[in-house]
Design a protein around this motif. Structure first.
Motif, PDB file in Angstrom:
ATOM      1  N   TYR A  96      46.587  42.710  36.324  1.00 29.93           N
ATOM      2  CA  TYR A  96      46.654  41.578  35.399  1.00 29.93           C
ATOM      3  C   TYR A  96      46.254  41.997  33.977  1.00 29.93           C
ATOM      4  CZ  TYR A  96      46.347  38.948  39.825  1.00 29.93           C
ATOM      5  OH  TYR A  96      46.544  38.467  41.089  1.00 29.93           O
ATOM      6  N   LEU A 100      40.996  37.508  31.588  1.00 25.94           N
ATOM      7  CA  LEU A 100      40.796  36.957  32.932  1.00 25.94           C
ATOM      8  C   LEU A 100      39.473  36.198  32.971  1.00 25.94           C
ATOM      9  CD1 LEU A 100      41.808  40.036  35.129  1.00 25.94           C
ATOM     10  CD2 LEU A 100      43.254  38.120  34.395  1.00 25.94           C
ATOM     11  N   GLN A 111      44.222  33.426  34.179  1.00 23.91           N
ATOM     12  CA  GLN A 111      44.676  34.471  33.262  1.00 23.91           C
ATOM     13  C   GLN A 111      45.273  33.824  32.017  1.00 23.91           C
ATOM     14  OE1 GLN A 111      48.401  36.278  34.352  1.00 23.91           O
ATOM     15  NE2 GLN A 111      47.763  38.284  33.600  1.00 23.91           N
TER      16      GLN A 111
END
Ligand SMILES: [Zn+2]
Length: 330
Positions: A96, A100, A111
Motif C-alpha cells: 500500500y 495508512l 489508506q
C-alpha cells in the motif's frame, strides 16, 4: 536458507493466460485486469523484501515463501515464513502507498492516496495475528512448541504510517521493509532459548513442503466465462497474432511471417492454466493447438516428454513438472 522459493503466484499466471486469450472487448476483461493489477503490485511488494531477507545469516533462518497450509477445513496463507531454532516469524507484506491510518476503534486500515481519496481495508495486524494463531495450532500437530511472532511489512519506503493518539504501540508490528532486519534482531533478543533441534528443523521443513497446498482455481468458472470465449491456437511471440500454422515441423505466423519451433509450448501452458481438470486428452490438445491430426499432436507431446497415463485412446497428458515455477511472466 530458502527452503521454498517465491514464484509468480498461480492466480497471476492464470489471469495472464486468460487476458491473452479473451477478446479485447470481452465484458469480463476490466474485472480481470483490475484484479491482475492488484495482484501484480502485491507480488512486486513481496519481491521487494527479498533483498532484505537475502542479508539474513543463511544458517540461522529457514525461509518459506508463499505458503498455504490447513488446519482442517480452512486454509491459511502466509506470504513469507522464517523459522529459526528459537522462533517462527510470519511476514505479511503490503504494498500500500500513500498514508495508512490504523484505526483502532473500527479495527480497519484507511489508506489515503496522494489525491486525497480514501479506501478501507481489513486491519492487516488482525489478519497476521490470526495467521500466526493458525500456524501455532499447526505446529502443535507434530508437537512443536515454537513461539510464533508476526510483522506487517510495508514494501513502499514512501508510505506514511499513522494511528490514533495513544495507540502507537499498535504500530510496533508494522514496519517498512528497510527496517525488517532490525525488527528481526529485536525479536531474536527476546527468544534466546532454542525450541527446536536441528533434527526438528529438518522435520518441520519436510512437513511444510509436503503439506503446502497449491491454489487450484477454475479461473473460467470463477469469472463466469464460457470455454467457447477462449481464443485457441498458437500465439506468435513476435506480433501476438494467432493462430500460427504448422508446416513441416515449424510454426509460421501468417501475419508477420516469423517462424518458431517451440511456440506450441506456451500455448500448451495456457491450456493447462485455463483448463479445469489438469490432465488433457490428445483431442483437446489437438483442438487447442489447431493441429491437423492426432498423430502430429502425439509426436509433439512425446518430444516435450509430457507425463501421461493410460494408453491409446484413453491416454491423458499432465502438465510438465514445475511449469508453474516461473520468476517472471512470459
Ligand atoms: Zn507474428
Amino acid at each position: 536458507m530458502i527452503e521454498k522459493e517465491r514464484f509468480v503466484p498461480i492466480r497471476i499466471q492464470k489471469n495472464h493466460a486468460l487476458l491473452k486469450r479473451i477478446p479485447k472487448n470481452h465484458p469480463k476483461r476490466p474485472d480481470i485486469e483490475s484484479d491482475q493489477t492488484r495482484r501484480l503490485a502485491g507480488y512486486k511488494g513481496e519481491q521487494a523484501i527479498d533483498f532484505y531477507l537475502s542479508k539474513l545469516p543463511e544458517k540461522e533462518f529457514l525461509i518459506f515463501h508463499d505458503l498455504r497450509l490447513s488446519n482442517g477445513r480452512y486454509f491459511f496463507q502466509i506470504d513469507t515464513l522464517l523459522i529459526s531454532a528459537s522462533f517462527a516469524l510470519v511476514l505479511e507484506v503490503k504494498n500500500y502507498g500513500g498514508t495508512l491510518f490504523f484505526d483502532p476503534d473500527f479495527n480497519q486500515l484507511i489508506q489515503t492516496n496522494n489525491k486525497g481519496e480514501t479506501k478501507g481495508y481489513p486491519n492487516p495486524i488482525e489478519q497476521a495475528s490470526q495467521q500466526s494463531a493458525e500456524l501455532k495450532k499447526w505446529f502443535q500437530k507434530p508437537n512443536f512448541a515454537i513461539p510464533v511472532e508476526f510483522l506487517i511489512i510495508i514494501s513502499k519506503p514512501s508510505t506514511i504510517l499513522k494511528t490514533a493518539p495513544g495507540y502507537s504501540k499498535m504500530l510496533q508490528k508494522v514496519q517498512h521493509a528497510q527496517f525488517l532486519l532490525r525488527s528481526i534482531e529485536k525479536i531474536k533478543v527476546s527468544y534466546k532459548n532454542e525450541a527446536m533441534t536441528p533434527k526438528d528443523l529438518k522435520k518441520i521443513t519436510r512437513m511444510i513442503i509436503k503439506e503446502h497446498i497449491p491454489e487450484t482455481v477454475d479461473i473460467l468458472k470463477y469469472y463466469g466465462i464460457p470455454p467457447d470465449d477462449i481464443q485457441t491456437g498458437v500465439i506468435c511471440k513476435v506480433c501476438s497474432s494467432y493462430p500460427m500454422k504448422r508446416h513441416f515441423g515449424i510454426w509460421y505466423c501468417t501475419k508477420c511471417q516469423s517462424k518458431d519451433k517451440d511456440a506450441h509450448v506456451h500455448a500448451l501452458k495456457d491450456l493447462f492454466l485455463l483448463n479445469k481438470n489438469s490432465p488433457l486428452t490428445n483431442q483437446e490438445i489437438c483442438r487447442f493447438l489447431h493441429l491437423p491430426s492426432g498423430d502430429i499432436a502425439k509426436k509433439l507431446l512425446t518430444s516435450m516428454q509430457l507425463p501421461y497415463s493410460g494408453s491409446k485412446k484413453g491416454r491423458v497428458y499432465f502438465p510438465p513438472p514445475g511449469y508453474q515455477q516461473i520468476k517472471e511472466l512470459e
